[in-house]
Motif scaffolding. Sequence first.
Motif, PDB file in Angstrom:
ATOM      1  N   GLU A   1       0.167   9.692  13.582  1.00 34.56           N
ATOM      2  CA  GLU A   1      -0.617   8.509  13.917  1.00 34.56           C
ATOM      3  C   GLU A   1      -1.382   8.712  15.212  1.00 34.56           C
ATOM      4  O   GLU A   1      -0.889   9.337  16.146  1.00 34.56           O
ATOM      5  CB  GLU A   1       0.308   7.307  14.099  1.00 34.56           C
ATOM      6  CG  GLU A   1       0.613   6.601  12.805  1.00 34.56           C
ATOM      7  CD  GLU A   1       1.436   5.342  13.029  1.00 34.56           C
ATOM      8  OE1 GLU A   1       0.885   4.390  13.601  1.00 34.56           O
ATOM      9  OE2 GLU A   1       2.609   5.341  12.646  1.00 34.56           O
TER      10      GLU A   1
ATOM     11  N   LEU B   1       1.590   6.578   3.772  1.00 32.90           N
ATOM     12  CA  LEU B   1       0.799   7.724   4.243  1.00 32.90           C
ATOM     13  C   LEU B   1       1.653   8.612   5.125  1.00 32.90           C
ATOM     14  O   LEU B   1       2.384   8.124   5.986  1.00 32.90           O
ATOM     15  CB  LEU B   1      -0.408   7.247   5.051  1.00 32.90           C
ATOM     16  CG  LEU B   1      -1.453   6.402   4.339  1.00 32.90           C
ATOM     17  CD1 LEU B   1      -2.510   5.921   5.333  1.00 32.90           C
ATOM     18  CD2 LEU B   1      -2.109   7.182   3.208  1.00 32.90           C
TER      19      LEU B   1
ATOM     20  N   GLU C   1       0.802  -1.225   0.000  1.00 28.78           N
ATOM     21  CA  GLU C   1       0.000   0.000   0.000  1.00 28.78           C
ATOM     22  C   GLU C   1       0.828   1.265   0.000  1.00 28.78           C
ATOM     23  O   GLU C   1       2.004   1.283   0.387  1.00 28.78           O
ATOM     24  CB  GLU C   1      -1.012  -0.013   1.154  1.00 28.78           C
ATOM     25  CG  GLU C   1      -0.382   0.014   2.514  1.00 28.78           C
ATOM     26  CD  GLU C   1      -1.413   0.020   3.640  1.00 28.78           C
ATOM     27  OE1 GLU C   1      -2.402  -0.732   3.557  1.00 28.78           O
ATOM     28  OE2 GLU C   1      -1.209   0.779   4.600  1.00 28.78           O
TER      29      GLU C   1
HETATM   30  P1  AMP Z   1       0.216  -1.878  11.383  1.00 25.53           P
HETATM   31  O1  AMP Z   1       0.682  -3.170  11.976  1.00 25.53           O
HETATM   32  O2  AMP Z   1      -0.602  -2.014  10.141  1.00 25.53           O
HETATM   33  O3  AMP Z   1      -0.346  -0.922  12.415  1.00 25.53           O
HETATM   34  O4  AMP Z   1       1.554  -1.120  10.957  1.00 25.53           O
HETATM   35  C1  AMP Z   1       2.571  -0.875  11.868  1.00 25.53           C
HETATM   36  C2  AMP Z   1       3.074   0.516  11.664  1.00 25.53           C
HETATM   37  O5  AMP Z   1       3.539   0.697  10.335  1.00 25.53           O
HETATM   38  C3  AMP Z   1       1.994   1.587  11.819  1.00 25.53           C
HETATM   39  O6  AMP Z   1       1.780   1.924  13.152  1.00 25.53           O
HETATM   40  C4  AMP Z   1       2.593   2.712  11.023  1.00 25.53           C
HETATM   41  O7  AMP Z   1       3.575   3.392  11.782  1.00 25.53           O
HETATM   42  C5  AMP Z   1       3.279   2.009   9.900  1.00 25.53           C
HETATM   43  N1  AMP Z   1       2.413   1.970   8.712  1.00 25.53           N
HETATM   44  C6  AMP Z   1       1.533   1.000   8.376  1.00 25.53           C
HETATM   45  N2  AMP Z   1       0.912   1.298   7.226  1.00 25.53           N
HETATM   46  C7  AMP Z   1       1.398   2.492   6.817  1.00 25.53           C
HETATM   47  C8  AMP Z   1       1.174   3.332   5.677  1.00 25.53           C
HETATM   48  N3  AMP Z   1       0.312   2.988   4.709  1.00 25.53           N
HETATM   49  N4  AMP Z   1       1.869   4.477   5.591  1.00 25.53           N
HETATM   50  C9  AMP Z   1       2.772   4.832   6.541  1.00 25.53           C
HETATM   51  N5  AMP Z   1       3.047   4.066   7.619  1.00 25.53           N
HETATM   52  C10 AMP Z   1       2.363   2.922   7.761  1.00 25.53           C
END
Ligand code: AMP
Length: 424
Positions: free
Chosen positions: A191, A187, A184
């Motif tokens: 957060e 972004l 993806e």
């Molecule tokens: P998740 O396990 O999906 O929460 O991802 C772990 C961390 O990765 C998140 O807390 C974000 O810091 C980072 N992250 C996940 N998806 C994105 C994205 N699309 N863009 C930027 N950072 C992301």
Amino acid sequence: MNVLLIGSGGREHALARALARSPRLDTLFVAPGNPGIAEIAQCVEVNVADHPAVVDFCRLMKVEFVVVGPEAPLVAGLVDDLESAGIAAFGPSKAAAQLEGSKGFTKDLARDFDIPTAAYGRFADKASALAYLDAHPAPIVVKADGLAAGKGVIVAMSDAEARAAVETIFSGAFGSAGAEIVIEEFLDGEEASFFALCDGERAVAFASAQDHKRVGDGDTGPNTGGMGAYSPAPIMTEAMNERVMRDIIEPTMRGMKARGAPYKGVLFAGLMIGRDGPKLIEFNARFGDPETQVMLPRLEDDLLPLLLDCARGQLKARSVHLSSQAALTIVHAARGYPEAPEKGSVIRGVEKAAAGPDVLVFHAGTKRAGADLVANGGRVLNITALGANVAEARERAYAAISRIDWPEGFYRRDIGWRAMNAMP
Ligand code: AMP
Ligand code: GLY
């Protein structure tokens, strides 16, 4: 009523504390619990993976309500099996827990129900994933589809890193969680975590929080489950909370119903607040850890009937009452965390720390060894404090943690830095 809480971490200690305060509670059982929880509830040995054994325990001990803390039992369908046996349970069904269990499921739901999120592709083979990367240069984010204990997300700042992530996931580094991947758009923004209580039909905003995922000061080093948190998140203003309810939570409730999997339990939205508003990063199907340790101490309502109403599909509350105080928690971790935390060192001074004004010490990875309290996990204690604002809560929490005598432990010195910068 008798209640069984499932789990053993700091999140469950905070849940146990809130449930134990309910005038409607008779006995609180916790499986398996921890030494902190044992001071306020009855810890029991029940194999949580053995659903018929959990049902038998509930029948034997006249447990009418089960609260599930962690995601694994939800994804394994514990709530479905309890409900089939006529026992009310807080948490989503196995089908609804896919919101956490499959990133691809959530992305497709977001696409179909106009929920703002990063643009993405889903891939079950390496060649098509690599072809997508050819067309979408870094920065880009590569994710294993399934549950990977928080390790299945690679935020790739270079094309080489992104390609390596695809290779690693498809080589089986995350087992069946990596049978599919999501790639993806990266972004940009800040957060925040947002929590809503849901009964299948309706959702009510619960609270916001921010955590610190990196192990080291200045947000450096490897990712962890969270090294500290505070609530509320300053960026989550009243207007932002309403927007998240309208644009993300409510369409998700409608979407899950349309998919035949109405969502009950707590919906934990990981958000990126960017220039064009909040976007969904991911959902979790449970309370956050350590976010719960800062949200529940602010709760002024009785938690038990709120959770019960969610489980019964009769959430009546229009809103949840939270103290205007802020809360902040510092995770005291064992040396070596997150790679290889050292176990068995002796921790002293927990009572002294907990005696501070508005301080609560939650146990996360501790155990008793005779008269001693010893480290038994990566994240070991959560030192939480309340205050008029994040600055005061932070001062109290750091004063409290300094009274803990545990040379083999470490913690971040900068929890709450972003909120401090946001203060006038
Ligand atoms: P998740 O396990 O999906 O929460 O991802 C772990 C961390 O990765 C998140 O807390 C974000 O810091 C980072 N992250 C996940 N998806 C994105 C994205 N699309 N863009 C930027 N950072 C992301
Ligand atoms: N602290 C993040 C989580 O509970 O997933």
